[in-house]
Design an enzyme around this catalytic site. Structure first.
Site, PDB file in Angstrom:
ATOM      1  N   HIS A   1     -55.789 -50.943   2.807  1.00  0.00           N
ATOM      2  CA  HIS A   1     -55.541 -50.073   3.968  1.00  0.00           C
ATOM      3  C   HIS A   1     -54.782 -50.878   5.021  1.00  0.00           C
ATOM      4  O   HIS A   1     -55.110 -52.033   5.294  1.00  0.00           O
ATOM      5  CB  HIS A   1     -56.884 -49.591   4.518  1.00  0.00           C
ATOM      6  CG  HIS A   1     -56.772 -48.883   5.823  1.00  0.00           C
ATOM      7  ND1 HIS A   1     -55.874 -47.865   6.037  1.00  0.00           N
ATOM      8  CD2 HIS A   1     -57.449 -49.042   6.990  1.00  0.00           C
ATOM      9  CE1 HIS A   1     -55.989 -47.423   7.272  1.00  0.00           C
ATOM     10  NE2 HIS A   1     -56.943 -48.135   7.874  1.00  0.00           N
TER      11      HIS A   1
ATOM     12  N   CYS B   1     -60.171 -43.325   7.272  1.00  0.00           N
ATOM     13  CA  CYS B   1     -59.118 -44.102   6.587  1.00  0.00           C
ATOM     14  C   CYS B   1     -59.410 -44.308   5.101  1.00  0.00           C
ATOM     15  O   CYS B   1     -58.508 -44.652   4.338  1.00  0.00           O
ATOM     16  CB  CYS B   1     -58.921 -45.451   7.270  1.00  0.00           C
ATOM     17  SG  CYS B   1     -58.580 -45.306   9.017  1.00  0.00           S
TER      18      CYS B   1
ATOM     19  N   ASN C   1     -50.871 -47.898  11.600  1.00  0.00           N
ATOM     20  CA  ASN C   1     -52.028 -47.423  10.842  1.00  0.00           C
ATOM     21  C   ASN C   1     -51.975 -45.896  10.783  1.00  0.00           C
ATOM     22  O   ASN C   1     -52.114 -45.238  11.807  1.00  0.00           O
ATOM     23  CB  ASN C   1     -53.302 -47.917  11.552  1.00  0.00           C
ATOM     24  CG  ASN C   1     -54.582 -47.465  10.864  1.00  0.00           C
ATOM     25  OD1 ASN C   1     -54.563 -46.633   9.971  1.00  0.00           O
ATOM     26  ND2 ASN C   1     -55.702 -48.004  11.313  1.00  0.00           N
TER      27      ASN C   1
HETATM   28  O1  UT7 Z   1     -58.214 -48.033  10.460  1.00  0.00           O
HETATM   29  C1  UT7 Z   1     -59.446 -48.670  10.412  1.00  0.00           C
HETATM   30  C2  UT7 Z   1     -59.947 -49.279  11.568  1.00  0.00           C
HETATM   31  N1  UT7 Z   1     -59.151 -50.039  12.448  1.00  0.00           N
HETATM   32  C3  UT7 Z   1     -59.073 -51.364  12.360  1.00  0.00           C
HETATM   33  O2  UT7 Z   1     -59.432 -51.924  11.362  1.00  0.00           O
HETATM   34  C4  UT7 Z   1     -58.581 -52.133  13.549  1.00  0.00           C
HETATM   35  C5  UT7 Z   1     -59.435 -53.356  13.754  1.00  0.00           C
HETATM   36  N2  UT7 Z   1     -59.186 -54.133  14.955  1.00  0.00           N
HETATM   37  C6  UT7 Z   1     -58.015 -54.721  15.270  1.00  0.00           C
HETATM   38  O3  UT7 Z   1     -57.033 -54.567  14.557  1.00  0.00           O
HETATM   39  C7  UT7 Z   1     -57.947 -55.639  16.467  1.00  0.00           C
HETATM   40  O4  UT7 Z   1     -59.246 -55.862  16.935  1.00  0.00           O
HETATM   41  C8  UT7 Z   1     -57.062 -55.095  17.633  1.00  0.00           C
HETATM   42  C9  UT7 Z   1     -55.611 -55.122  17.216  1.00  0.00           C
HETATM   43  C10 UT7 Z   1     -57.490 -53.672  17.983  1.00  0.00           C
HETATM   44  C11 UT7 Z   1     -57.224 -55.982  18.857  1.00  0.00           C
HETATM   45  O5  UT7 Z   1     -56.892 -57.339  18.522  1.00  0.00           O
HETATM   46  P1  UT7 Z   1     -57.857 -58.526  18.947  1.00  0.00           P
HETATM   47  O6  UT7 Z   1     -57.217 -59.770  18.526  1.00  0.00           O
HETATM   48  O7  UT7 Z   1     -59.209 -58.195  18.381  1.00  0.00           O
HETATM   49  O8  UT7 Z   1     -57.803 -58.448  20.521  1.00  0.00           O
HETATM   50  P2  UT7 Z   1     -59.012 -58.282  21.539  1.00  0.00           P
HETATM   51  O9  UT7 Z   1     -59.532 -56.884  21.507  1.00  0.00           O
HETATM   52  O10 UT7 Z   1     -59.957 -59.398  21.323  1.00  0.00           O
HETATM   53  O11 UT7 Z   1     -58.249 -58.505  22.903  1.00  0.00           O
HETATM   54  C12 UT7 Z   1     -57.650 -59.745  23.258  1.00  0.00           C
HETATM   55  C13 UT7 Z   1     -56.991 -59.588  24.614  1.00  0.00           C
HETATM   56  C14 UT7 Z   1     -57.853 -58.890  25.652  1.00  0.00           C
HETATM   57  O12 UT7 Z   1     -57.609 -59.486  26.912  1.00  0.00           O
HETATM   58  P3  UT7 Z   1     -58.632 -60.587  27.498  1.00  0.00           P
HETATM   59  O13 UT7 Z   1     -59.960 -59.887  27.591  1.00  0.00           O
HETATM   60  O14 UT7 Z   1     -58.629 -61.698  26.499  1.00  0.00           O
HETATM   61  O15 UT7 Z   1     -58.013 -60.926  28.807  1.00  0.00           O
HETATM   62  C15 UT7 Z   1     -57.329 -57.471  25.665  1.00  0.00           C
HETATM   63  O16 UT7 Z   1     -57.534 -56.822  26.894  1.00  0.00           O
HETATM   64  O17 UT7 Z   1     -55.813 -58.778  24.468  1.00  0.00           O
HETATM   65  C16 UT7 Z   1     -55.854 -57.696  25.413  1.00  0.00           C
HETATM   66  N3  UT7 Z   1     -55.195 -56.530  24.820  1.00  0.00           N
HETATM   67  C17 UT7 Z   1     -53.855 -56.343  24.899  1.00  0.00           C
HETATM   68  N4  UT7 Z   1     -52.866 -57.063  25.454  1.00  0.00           N
HETATM   69  C18 UT7 Z   1     -51.608 -56.579  25.342  1.00  0.00           C
HETATM   70  C19 UT7 Z   1     -55.741 -55.533  24.111  1.00  0.00           C
HETATM   71  N5  UT7 Z   1     -54.783 -54.667  23.743  1.00  0.00           N
HETATM   72  C20 UT7 Z   1     -53.616 -55.147  24.208  1.00  0.00           C
HETATM   73  C21 UT7 Z   1     -52.286 -54.684  24.135  1.00  0.00           C
HETATM   74  N6  UT7 Z   1     -51.314 -55.447  24.721  1.00  0.00           N
HETATM   75  N7  UT7 Z   1     -51.937 -53.574  23.486  1.00  0.00           N
END
Ligand code: UT7
Length: 331
Positions: free
Chosen positions: A258, A114, A288
């Protein structure tokens, strides 16, 4: 007078097909509300099956040439930032050179995920300052839909396809107020490379003829850890380039970070104490697009008149590698 590089033209292209969050609700267990709240994304563009990364780049590059008042034969180098080239060899840059009809010029791909577009700007700026090149086409283009696991809800909701291009042209200037790049800060931290990866075409896998190891090359990400690193790395990079010019965020007209997650963008803005109105955000409509996010957002903001000649602009990027950096320039 010293030779510097200025952006003489820009262009962008997003594929026609749009995939909404409601479409994704039918593919994986997710919801429009979750995606919007956690990422800021509402829709993303997806390339047609017969549309490759260099096809997207071709559209963006033609626009950039037109706006710079140049023709393909005027370009003397192509730097192509991508992690989704049409194939490994020939490079996307060489394929684009042929499609555009450029002369026998230098053309190569730059792999910094990226951050690839901002890394490429740094390289192109140095090449122009060296006096060797006059007009360099710098492209950030991706077809991330090809490397996303459409069954993995943690990644498939994030990414989209698109292309952005700029032309850097040599110009002589006596002062720091005319169009030019003022500073770059580019870094990498390979020790955290495992947090965001795309393992494909590894020679050690190909050697195993009877292998069951043939894996589909999907992007893998440890989202929460990446999130924290991204905020810190982009905020630090911005501070480095601002400090090098004895500026603060108040002196900047526009910041283009980004576009990976709206919460990351907002957190970077808070770290820098920058007025949120100065931050250009298009993630809602694009998702993204890796190396394409910054040149696409830049071109959109130039096209709609927000960014104007004389404005001071700050780009900051973060991605797999881990790679990160920033550049400050006068448009
Ligand atoms: O391009 C350069 C690199 N990329 C980035 O910079 C991306 C960086 N990371 C992020 O943007 C975020 O970490 C994500 C958007 C990927 C995830 O958001 P988060 O707030 O960090 O969520 P999480 O991974 O902590 O997950 C929270 C909950 C989980 O459930 P439990 O364990 O709390 O029951 C996940 O299983 O949300 C669940 N979850 C979803 N729920 C509905 C994860 N993905 C989804 C989804 N829909 N698509």
């Amino acid at each position: 007078m010293p030779i510097v590089a200025k952006i003489s033209g820009s262009g962008s292209y997003l594929p026609e097909r749009v995939l909404t969050n409601s479409d994704l609700e039918k593919m994986v267990e997710t919801s429009d509300a979750w995606i919007r709240e956690r990422t800021g994304i509402a829709r993303r563009h997806i390339a047609r099956a017969d549309e490759t990364t260099t096809d997207l780049a071709l559209q963006a590059s033609r626009l950039a040439l037109k706006r710079a008042g140049l023709e393909a034969k005027d370009i003397d180098a192509i730097l192509f930032a991508t992690v989704t080239p049409d194939q490994v060899m020939p490079s996307a840059a060489c394929t684009l050179q042929a499609k555009l009809g450029c002369g026998p010029i230098m053309a190569f791909d730059l792999s910094a995920a990226c951050s690839g577009f901002v890394y490429s700007l740094n390289v192109a700026d140095s090449l122009i300052r060296s006096g060797q090149f006059k007009n360099i086409l710098v492209v950030g283009a991706e077809s991330l839909s090809r490397i996303v696991n459409w069954k993995d809800r943690e990644t498939c909701i994030l990414f989209g396809d698109g292309a952005g291009a700029v032309i850097l042209s040599a110009t002589e200037t006596p002062d720091k107020n005319s169009s030019q790049f003022l500073s770059f800060s580019m870094r990498a931290n390979g020790t955290l490379g495992h947090l965001l990866s795309l393992e494909t075409g590894r020679p050690q896998d190909q050697m195993k003829m009877d292998s069951e190891l043939i894996r589909l090359p999907f992007v893998q990400m440890r989202g929460r850890e990446i999130f924290k690193s991204a905020v810190r790395a982009m905020a630090d990079s911005c501070e480095i380039v601002l400090k090098a010019n004895e500026m603060t965020a108040e002196d900047v007209d526009w910041v283009i970070p980004h576009q990976a997650n709206i919460r990351i963008i907002q957190a970077v803005g808070e770290h820098l104490s920058v007025d949120p109105k100065k931050i250009i955000i298009n993630i809602e409509d694009t998702g993204n697009t890796s190396s394409a996010t910054i040149p696409v957002a830049f071109d959109q903001a130039v096209s709609d008149g927000r960014i104007q000649r004389g404005h001071t602009v700050l780009f900051t990027a973060f991605g797999g590698g881990l790679t990160y950096g920033a550049t400050l320039f006068k448009y």
